[in-house]
Structure formats: structure tokens, C-alpha cells
Scaffold this motif. Structure first.
Motif, short mmCIF file in Angstrom:
data_model
loop_
_atom_site.label_atom_id
_atom_site.label_comp_id
_atom_site.label_asym_id
_atom_site.label_seq_id
_atom_site.Cartn_x
_atom_site.Cartn_y
_atom_site.Cartn_z
N GLU A 29 0.84 -1.20 0.00
CA GLU A 29 0.00 0.00 0.00
C GLU A 29 0.87 1.25 0.00
OE1 GLU A 29 -3.39 2.22 2.77
OE2 GLU A 29 -2.54 0.28 3.37
N ASN A 231 -8.40 5.06 7.28
CA ASN A 231 -7.21 4.22 7.10
C ASN A 231 -6.54 3.91 8.44
OD1 ASN A 231 -6.85 4.47 3.94
ND2 ASN A 231 -7.22 6.54 4.69
N THR A 234 -3.81 1.29 8.27
CA THR A 234 -2.60 1.82 7.65
C THR A 234 -1.79 2.63 8.65
OG1 THR A 234 -3.75 1.95 5.52
CG2 THR A 234 -1.71 3.21 5.75
#
Length: 331
Positions: A29, A231, A234
Motif C-alpha cells: 500500500e 485508514n 494503515t
């Protein structure tokens, strides 16, 4: 025929594995990160890149230098980057302007000021009163380096507005060049520029603003609140990679750290890198974990208030998210 079929299956399996492996590499990612300046002050970030900690977490970090607090925050707010590495004071400025999508600090990287006072002349001894009546080339008005600088000057009884000529209208990226060209008798610089100037005889480090101003969330990773909500996984992976790097930096020597980050400072001599990193380690500039605590946040606002740059006090729980960092370190 049976042997041919078996060999074909083995070949197919090998190709499938290769495709799967390649697929995994392609599924990293991408995270766009903007750093306010490129400095050994941020060594743990480069260690995380060099040691592959981000890739271990499935992240492909695209690092760019956004040169200055204003430009970095503009890039973040306009979605030019996903995560910013910049002074925590910028989140207060954005919040005070009524931002609907505030910027949240979620992982601290440095915990002291990272600048040094450099004198044009070599001094046998230094006293802060030596600045009185002199021309001081400072950092950008309202930025953490400048506020920390003023905080230290006032600590030693120096009024930056009256006792010296303060220059703070030079672009962040041009301050070092301005001093090298003859502007100012003293200048406030980050490393490795300060040590390079010293080696070249362009200036001499006489004091550390980091030692004098105490613990403060000087630089942290931040993102818009909406990004963190969307996110969260993340952000957690990113923070985990940073924590691994912080622990690695804390347990390794300046020489080992310098060797690890060399690819990111190819034009900086090895001896300078080692000296700079050792200086930062000695004054505990590198945070050993990503948690930005309440005391540091309050000290930040005290420094801003002293400099007359605090729009309004903002609670730690409003612009700081410690949940991510606490989960990462298992607190």
C-alpha cells in the motif's frame, strides 16, 4: 507421459508461486509522506526505510521533502500527501482556523528542539548575553524552531525584539545559504548543516536549543482526522514501523545508525553523520516510542504562548491520538 505431466505440474506450480510472490509485492500500500526538512534529526524515519520496516508492514512509503511548515501543511490539507512530518504546533494553527477536518498528531518522532546556535566567529567561550546587540538570523515566525529559540533567549534574559536584531523573513530552505553569504552574526540551524558549516569554517556551534528548551513534541507524524478514520489499519502499520526504528536507534551506536541511513545522505561525510547523530542521541532528541504525552503537549503550548503565537489553548485529547501508538507498543 506420466513423467511429462509431473514435470509440467511442477513448472506450473513454480510459475504460480512466482506470480503469487510478485502479486504480494505489488499489493504494497502506497503512503505519501511529506517531511518538513531533510535532516539527520529524523534518523529513525530513514532507519525504518533502510531496514525495510515499512515493507514488513505492507507499506510502500513515498517520501518527499516539502521544505517548511506552511508548505508541508498545505500539501497535507490539499491531499498532496497522506501523512506529514512537521512540528505539532501546525495542528493547533489549523484547528484555530476552524478546520472541519482537523489534523491529528498520531506518532511522535522527536522530543526536543533540533536546532543549534551557530556563531560566525569562533568564540573561546560563549555566554547567551553575547547575542545582545548582534544580528541573529532566526527561523520562520510562528514555526517551532523560532518559538523555541525565543523561549531560550527569554530564559536567559534576552528580549528578542529589543536586545538584538532578529531576522526571520528568510525562506526556511534559504536560511543556511543566507548565513553563508554573510547575513547575520549568529544563526539557528538544523543538522547536518550546522556541523558541515563548522567543518568548512563557515560557522561554529556554540549552543543547543534542544538542551535548553526541554521535552516537547517537536516533530510528529500527523494526518487529517478523516484519513485516520478511513485508514486506521494503515496508520497502525505505519506507527509500528516507526516504533521498530525508534527502538533500533535507541539500542544502536551513532556509528551503526549513520551506516544505516547513509543512502539518504550520500553527500554528507561519514564523520559528520556520526557526530550529528551522537549529538542528537546524547541530548535525547530521538523519541524512544511514538506516544505524545500530555506534559509534552502542555510544554509545547507554553512555548507558543511565551512567543505570542498561541491562538488558543487546545486540549491534548482534541488534536492528539495516542490510541494507535499505545496499541503498537502494547501499553
Amino acid at each position: 507421459m506420466l513423467l511429462v505431466c509431473m514435470l509440467s505440474l511442477v513448472t506450473f506450480a513454480a510459475c504460480s508461486t512466482k506470480k503469487e510472490t510478485t502479486g504480494k509485492e505489488k499489493t504494497l500500500e502506497k503512503v505519501r509522506v511529506g517531511e518538513v526538512t531533510h535532516s539527520l534529526f529524523y534518523a529513525p524515519l530513514y532507519v525504518a526505510l533502510a531496514n525495510g520496516y515499512f515493507k514488513e508492514e505492507g507499506l510502500d512509503v513515498d517520501l518527499q521533502t516539502t521544505a517548511g511548515g506552511d508548505k508541508t501543511m498545505t500539501a497535507l490539507l490539499s491531499n498532496g500527501i497522506d501523512i506529514a512530518l512537521v512540528g505539532s504546533e501546525t495542528t493547533i494553527y489549523v484547528y484555530s482556523q476552524g478546520a472541519k477536518d482537523p489534523v491529528i498528531n498520531f506518532a511522535q518522532l522527536t522530543q526536543t528542539d533540533g536546532t543549534f546556535l551557530v556563531s560566525r566567529k569562533k568564540l573561546d567561550s560563549f555566554n547567551w548575553s553575547d547575542l545582545k546587540g548582534k544580528v541573529f538570523l532566526g527561523q520562520r515566525k510562528g514555526g517551532m524552531p523560532q518559538m523555541a529559540g525565543e523561549y531560550v533567549l527569554k530564559k536567559y534574559g534576552i528580549d528578542p525584539k529589543k536586545d538584538l536584531t532578529l531576522i526571520q523573513n528568510v525562506e526556511f530552505a534559504n536560511i543556511a545559504n543566507a548565513f553563508a553569504s554573510g547575513t547575520g552574526e549568529f544563526v539557528q540551524l538544523f543538522e547536518p548543516t550546522a556541523s558541515i558549516f563548522e567543518k568548512e569554517g563557515k560557522g561554529y556551534i556554540v549552543a543547543s536549543f534542544g538542551k535548553e528548551s526541554g521535552k516537547v513534541p517537536y516533530t510528529s507524524f500527523m494526518a487529517k482526522e478523516s484519513y485516520l478514520k478511513k485508514n486506521s489499519a494503515t496508520a497502525e502499520k505505519f506507527t509500528r514501523a516507526i516504533y521498530k526504528a525508534q527502538q533500533w536507534v535507541d539500542t544502536h551506536s551513532a556509528k551503526e545508525i549513520a551506516a544505516a541511513v547513509t543512502p539518504y545522505f550520500k553527500d554528507t561525510p561519514a564523520d559528520i553523520m556520526e557526530k550529528v547523530i551522537d549529538r542528537y542521541k546524547t541530548q535525547n532528541s530521538y523519541a524512544t516510542n511514538p506516544i505524545l504525552d500530555t506534559d509534552e503537549w502542555n510544554n509545547l503550548q507554553s512555548i507558543m504562548k511565551e512567543a505570542g503565537e498561541l491562538p488558543k489553548e487546545v486540549g491534548h485529547d482534541v488534536l492528539v491520538n495516542t490510541a494507535i501508538a499505545e496499541k503498537v507498543i502494547g501499553k
